[in-house]
Write an enzyme that holds these catalytic residues in place. Structure first.
Site, PDB file in Angstrom:
ATOM      1  N   HIS A  95       0.914  -1.252  -0.067  1.00 39.22           N
ATOM      2  CA  HIS A  95       0.001   0.130   0.072  1.00 39.22           C
ATOM      3  C   HIS A  95       1.074   1.274   0.084  1.00 39.22           C
ATOM      4  O   HIS A  95       1.824   1.308   0.583  1.00 39.22           O
ATOM      5  CB  HIS A  95      -0.855   0.031   1.282  1.00 39.22           C
ATOM      6  CG  HIS A  95      -2.098   1.157   1.272  1.00 39.22           C
ATOM      7  ND1 HIS A  95      -1.698   2.344   1.290  1.00 39.22           N
ATOM      8  CD2 HIS A  95      -3.096   1.186   0.686  1.00 39.22           C
ATOM      9  CE1 HIS A  95      -2.937   3.040   1.194  1.00 39.22           C
ATOM     10  NE2 HIS A  95      -3.851   2.184   0.817  1.00 39.22           N
ATOM     11  N   GLU A 165      -4.150   1.856  -7.376  1.00 38.29           N
ATOM     12  CA  GLU A 165      -4.510   3.201  -6.401  1.00 38.29           C
ATOM     13  C   GLU A 165      -3.397   4.354  -6.799  1.00 38.29           C
ATOM     14  O   GLU A 165      -2.483   4.403  -6.369  1.00 38.29           O
ATOM     15  CB  GLU A 165      -4.186   2.754  -5.026  1.00 38.29           C
ATOM     16  CG  GLU A 165      -5.146   1.730  -4.651  1.00 38.29           C
ATOM     17  CD  GLU A 165      -5.457   2.060  -3.141  1.00 38.29           C
ATOM     18  OE1 GLU A 165      -6.495   2.134  -2.699  1.00 38.29           O
ATOM     19  OE2 GLU A 165      -4.487   1.940  -2.402  1.00 38.29           O
TER      20      GLU A 165
HETATM   21  P1  PGA Z   1      -9.789   6.153  -0.061  1.00 39.96           P
HETATM   22  O1  PGA Z   1      -8.509   5.173   0.282  1.00 39.96           O
HETATM   23  O2  PGA Z   1     -10.845   5.045  -0.402  1.00 39.96           O
HETATM   24  O3  PGA Z   1      -9.975   6.756   1.425  1.00 39.96           O
HETATM   25  O4  PGA Z   1      -9.237   6.918  -0.923  1.00 39.96           O
HETATM   26  C1  PGA Z   1      -8.196   4.041  -0.518  1.00 39.96           C
HETATM   27  C2  PGA Z   1      -6.782   3.209   0.084  1.00 39.96           C
HETATM   28  O5  PGA Z   1      -5.867   4.085   0.432  1.00 39.96           O
HETATM   29  O6  PGA Z   1      -6.755   2.137   0.130  1.00 39.96           O
END
Ligand code: PGA
Length: 255
Positions: A95, A165
């Site tokens: 992450h 992401e």
């Molecule tokens: P968010 O976070 O939905 O608050 O943007 C997603 C993540 O960091 O996995």
């Protein structure tokens, strides 16, 4: 394929009572759905408590990280084997918030291989911090993916999910979500990299999910237009009502 909706609670909530309430809400909704699988990833300290309440394959348990050794003198670390022992099925790895604290692709790769060896399903996060017009971010994504998957065998792709992401789109950055159009282009690119490294059949099999400010207002368009296989959800997973709404939208999406 079922839509995978993965709740990343991050370092929330503060109390076990809140964790129980949040978890029960998600589970209650998930139980009624057929086309969605919810995966709840609480902080390590709540895993044991929550694992006792999980009985349904529709709502399973994930961790937010794992170390690459199975046991030993590694103060503060948690091993894939210990997680599996608790009934954890999924693990988020790489992450951006961990990479920001110094985690490298090489370390992510060691974690990926250790978790796969323990039969855990790996949710591998990749994402650029900036998107440039020249498209250099695509080279960055390719490297991140290839290096994180070094020495992962074809067969092991059955236990892999890629979470795209874009870092800037994560809600804590306040810039808002990516667009479905961009996510479609980038996820097609990610699939092409997987296909080139492995083969067409295996590359096509890996679910690719999107994360970054997903909520009940934008979820449908990501599912319909970007054709993602699900979501990694941070802040919207911390409100039982919003998260349940997201699960129901994903159930109804015609994809
Ligand atoms: P968010 O976070 O939905 O608050 O943007 C997603 C993540 O960091 O996995």
């Amino acid at each position: 394929m079922k839509k995978l909706i993965i709740a990343n609670w991050k370092m929330n909530p503060e109390t076990i009572e809140e964790a129980r309430t949040l978890f029960s809400g998600a589970k209650r909704t998930a139980k009624q759905l057929h086309r969605v699988r919810a995966v709840i990833c609480p902080p390590f300290v709540f895993l044991d408590d929550v694992s006792r309440k999980i009985t349904s394959v529709k709502c399973t348990l994930g961790a937010q990280d794992a170390f690459w050794e199975h046991n030993g003198a590694y103060t503060g670390e948690i091993s894939p084997r210990q997680l599996a022992e608790l009934g954890v099925r999924y693990v988020i790895l790489g992450h951006s918030e961990r990479r920001l604290l110094g985690e490298t692709n090489e370390e992510v790769n060691k974690k990926v291989r250790a978790c796969l060896a323990e039969n855990l399903i790996v949710v591998l996060c990749i994402g650029e911090s900036e998107r440039d017009k020249q498209g250099e971010y695509l080279d960055f994504l390719r490297n991140e993916l290839i290096q994180s998957l070094a020495r992962v065998k074809k067969k092991e792709l059955e236990k892999l999910i890629v979470a795209y992401e874009p870092i800037w789109a994560i809600s804590s950055h306040n810039k808002g979500a990516d667009t479905p159009e961009n996510v479609l282009d980038t996820t097609l690119f990610i699939r092409k990299v997987l296909t080139n490294v492995y083969d067409k059949k295996r590359g096509a099999m890996v679910p690719i999910i999107y994360g970054g400010s997903v909520n009940e207002d934008n979820a449908e368009s990501f599912l319909q237009e970007a054709r993602v296989d699900g979501f990694l959800v941070g802040s919207a997973s911390l409100d039982a009502q919003h998260f349940s709404a997201l699960l129901k939208i994903s159930e109804r999406a015609k994809t």
